[in-house]
Scaffold this active site. Structure first.
Site, PDB file in Angstrom:
ATOM      1  N   VAL A  14       0.838  -1.202   0.000  1.00  0.00           N
ATOM      2  CA  VAL A  14       0.000   0.000   0.000  1.00  0.00           C
ATOM      3  C   VAL A  14       0.875   1.256   0.000  1.00  0.00           C
ATOM      4  CG1 VAL A  14      -1.776   1.315   1.226  1.00  0.00           C
ATOM      5  CG2 VAL A  14      -1.885  -1.180   1.205  1.00  0.00           C
ATOM      6  N   GLY A  15       1.914   1.261   0.844  1.00  0.00           N
ATOM      7  CA  GLY A  15       2.762   2.438   0.964  1.00  0.00           C
ATOM      8  C   GLY A  15       3.495   2.762  -0.326  1.00  0.00           C
ATOM      9  N   HIS A 176     -14.946   0.616   9.107  1.00  0.00           N
ATOM     10  CA  HIS A 176     -14.408  -0.089   7.950  1.00  0.00           C
ATOM     11  C   HIS A 176     -14.642  -1.579   8.150  1.00  0.00           C
ATOM     12  CE1 HIS A 176     -12.012  -0.763   4.509  1.00  0.00           C
ATOM     13  NE2 HIS A 176     -10.909  -1.124   5.109  1.00  0.00           N
TER      14      HIS A 176
HETATM   15  N1  APR Z   1       8.036   1.117  11.196  1.00  0.00           N
HETATM   16  C1  APR Z   1       8.033   1.267   9.861  1.00  0.00           C
HETATM   17  N2  APR Z   1       7.561   0.322   9.023  1.00  0.00           N
HETATM   18  C2  APR Z   1       7.081  -0.805   9.560  1.00  0.00           C
HETATM   19  C3  APR Z   1       7.040  -1.016  10.962  1.00  0.00           C
HETATM   20  C4  APR Z   1       7.547   0.013  11.797  1.00  0.00           C
HETATM   21  N3  APR Z   1       7.560  -0.104  13.121  1.00  0.00           N
HETATM   22  N4  APR Z   1       6.488  -2.234  11.187  1.00  0.00           N
HETATM   23  C5  APR Z   1       6.185  -2.759   9.989  1.00  0.00           C
HETATM   24  N5  APR Z   1       6.531  -1.908   9.000  1.00  0.00           N
HETATM   25  C6  APR Z   1       6.423  -2.078   7.550  1.00  0.00           C
HETATM   26  C7  APR Z   1       6.780  -3.473   7.079  1.00  0.00           C
HETATM   27  O1  APR Z   1       8.192  -3.667   7.072  1.00  0.00           O
HETATM   28  C8  APR Z   1       6.154  -3.507   5.691  1.00  0.00           C
HETATM   29  O2  APR Z   1       7.087  -3.124   4.690  1.00  0.00           O
HETATM   30  O3  APR Z   1       5.084  -1.912   7.093  1.00  0.00           O
HETATM   31  C9  APR Z   1       5.010  -2.485   5.786  1.00  0.00           C
HETATM   32  C10 APR Z   1       3.636  -3.096   5.564  1.00  0.00           C
HETATM   33  O4  APR Z   1       3.574  -3.508   4.245  1.00  0.00           O
HETATM   34  P1  APR Z   1       2.784  -4.830   3.746  1.00  0.00           P
HETATM   35  O5  APR Z   1       3.086  -5.953   4.686  1.00  0.00           O
HETATM   36  O6  APR Z   1       3.052  -4.978   2.294  1.00  0.00           O
HETATM   37  O7  APR Z   1       1.255  -4.467   3.999  1.00  0.00           O
HETATM   38  P2  APR Z   1       0.293  -3.614   3.023  1.00  0.00           P
HETATM   39  O8  APR Z   1      -0.395  -4.534   2.104  1.00  0.00           O
HETATM   40  O9  APR Z   1       1.041  -2.462   2.468  1.00  0.00           O
HETATM   41  O10 APR Z   1      -0.788  -3.101   4.070  1.00  0.00           O
HETATM   42  C11 APR Z   1      -0.437  -2.147   5.059  1.00  0.00           C
HETATM   43  O11 APR Z   1      -2.599  -1.133   5.144  1.00  0.00           O
HETATM   44  O12 APR Z   1      -4.602  -1.640   4.121  1.00  0.00           O
HETATM   45  C12 APR Z   1      -3.851  -1.759   5.285  1.00  0.00           C
HETATM   46  O13 APR Z   1      -4.630  -3.836   6.272  1.00  0.00           O
HETATM   47  C13 APR Z   1      -3.553  -3.194   5.628  1.00  0.00           C
HETATM   48  O14 APR Z   1      -2.760  -2.742   7.841  1.00  0.00           O
HETATM   49  C14 APR Z   1      -2.351  -3.049   6.519  1.00  0.00           C
HETATM   50  C15 APR Z   1      -1.643  -1.828   5.917  1.00  0.00           C
END
Ligand code: APR
Length: 309
Positions: A14-15, A176
């Site tokens: 997502v990011g 949500h």
């Molecule tokens: N600081 C910074 N980044 C972090 C931390 C932290 N303390 N903990 C985890 N992360 C990062 C992970 O390393 C990972 O790269 O957050 C990222 C999450 O990415 P994904 O696992 O790909 O998840 P994503 O599909 O992007 O979803 C993120 O959005 O829609 C919501 O339910 C979904 O809660 C989830 C979020």
């Protein structure tokens, strides 16, 4: 005019996709932050190397250090864990609350005037955590959920009727997920309420599919959750704020008496401009709609109760 700056925390699906949309629209410079070393740097470099081809001048930086985020206009929080096998919803709630609290504390230290957009799930509860951790007024803590939920509803309505999504508008309230409250009588195709175009059974089926929209994608992907539509929805909120567009977008915000609810983050139509939340658009609900809204708010209250203080 100085360039705008947006920090996106969490360089996952997502990011990174949100960062891509912001940069490629030329909307702002982007700082991508993650806890994993190399991940935000690698994705930022890859995105920067697409710039000459796509044709934009946004600067994209990846980092594990919040110093680079200083002076951001908006901070988008997507960091968190996905639910692992064997992990209960409550475990996930506690883990993501810890992550959101930590990243928000660090981000606002460097960008005390920013507007926070929270994306990490469980969304409504994470907004409470972000509000507490930042000490920000409610105008500057917004949750992204309603734009996504209404986009899903619009998609299904347009597909069902074989019409353009552009002419299809949907109105969604509440938390949500499961307890979301779609409002069919305010959901329209070319201004015509869908209740005049579809049978009550079909409206109910499309509403149900919308509430289950996240799970439907997870069931197909198996190893992850939706990210294209969540990123597009987040982008729409960022665009509304940075360009002071006064868009009316459904967002999770801290209610202070609106919709007969106080002290809870619940999704309602919000006017978004340069100040973040500028106004809540209140509408009259039927008794039945208000009852659904209250059920949704009660579900948020229960989750927030589990967070403790
Ligand atoms: N600081 C910074 N980044 C972090 C931390 C932290 N303390 N903990 C985890 N992360 C990062 C992970 O390393 C990972 O790269 O957050 C990222 C999450 O990415 P994904 O696992 O790909 O998840 P994503 O599909 O992007 O979803 C993120 O959005 O829609 C919501 O339910 C979904 O809660 C989830 C979020």
């Amino acid at each position: 005019m100085a360039r705008n700056k947006v920090t996106v925390i969490g360089a996952g699906n997502v990011g990174a996709t949100t960062a891509q949309r912001i940069a490629e629209a030329g909307l702002a410079d982007v700082v991508l932050v993650d806890i994993v070393e190399g991940l935000p740097q690698g994705k930022a470099l890859d995105l920067a190397e697409a710039a000459p081809v796509v044709g934009h001048d946004a600067r994209i930086v990846g980092t594990n250090d919040y110093a680079a985020t200083a002076g951001s206009d908006i901070v988008v929080v997507t960091s968190g864990l996905a639910r692992q096998p064997g992990m209960s919803r409550d475990d996930l709630l506690a883990k993501n609350a810890g992550i959101v609290r930590a990243v928000v504390e660090q981000a606002v230290r460097h960008s005390p005037d920013c507007i926070l957009i929270i994306v990490t799930n469980p969304l409504d509860a994470m907004c409470h955590v972000a509000m507490q951790a930042s000490g920000f007024p409610r105008e500057r803590v917004l949750g992204m959920a309603g734009v996504l939920d209404s986009a899903r509803f619009r998609t299904f309505i347009a597909q069902e009727l074989g019409v353009s999504v552009e002419d299809t508008h949907a109105f969604v309230l509440g938390g949500h997920g499961d307890t979301m409250v779609p409002l069919p009588r305010y959901s329209t195709v070319a201004g015509i309420p869908i209740t005049e175009l579809l049978s009550p059974e079909r409206v109910a089926a499309l509403s149900q599919r919308t509430a289950n929209g996240g799970a439907e994608v997870v069931a197909l992907l198996k190893t992850g959750s939706a990210f294209y539509a969540p990123a597009a929805s987040t982008f729409e909120m960022v665009d509304a704020i940075l360009r002071d567009r006064k868009r009316i977008l459904p967002c999770a915000i801290l209610l202070q008496g609106e919709f007969r609810t106080t002290g809870l983050f619940v999704g309602v139509p919000a006017v978004l401009g340069s100040g973040g939340l500028e106004r809540v658009l209140e509408v009259n609900l039927t008794d039945e709609e208000q009852a659904s809204f209250d059920r949704s708010a009660a579900a948020v209250r229960e989750l927030v109760g589990k967070l403790g203080d």
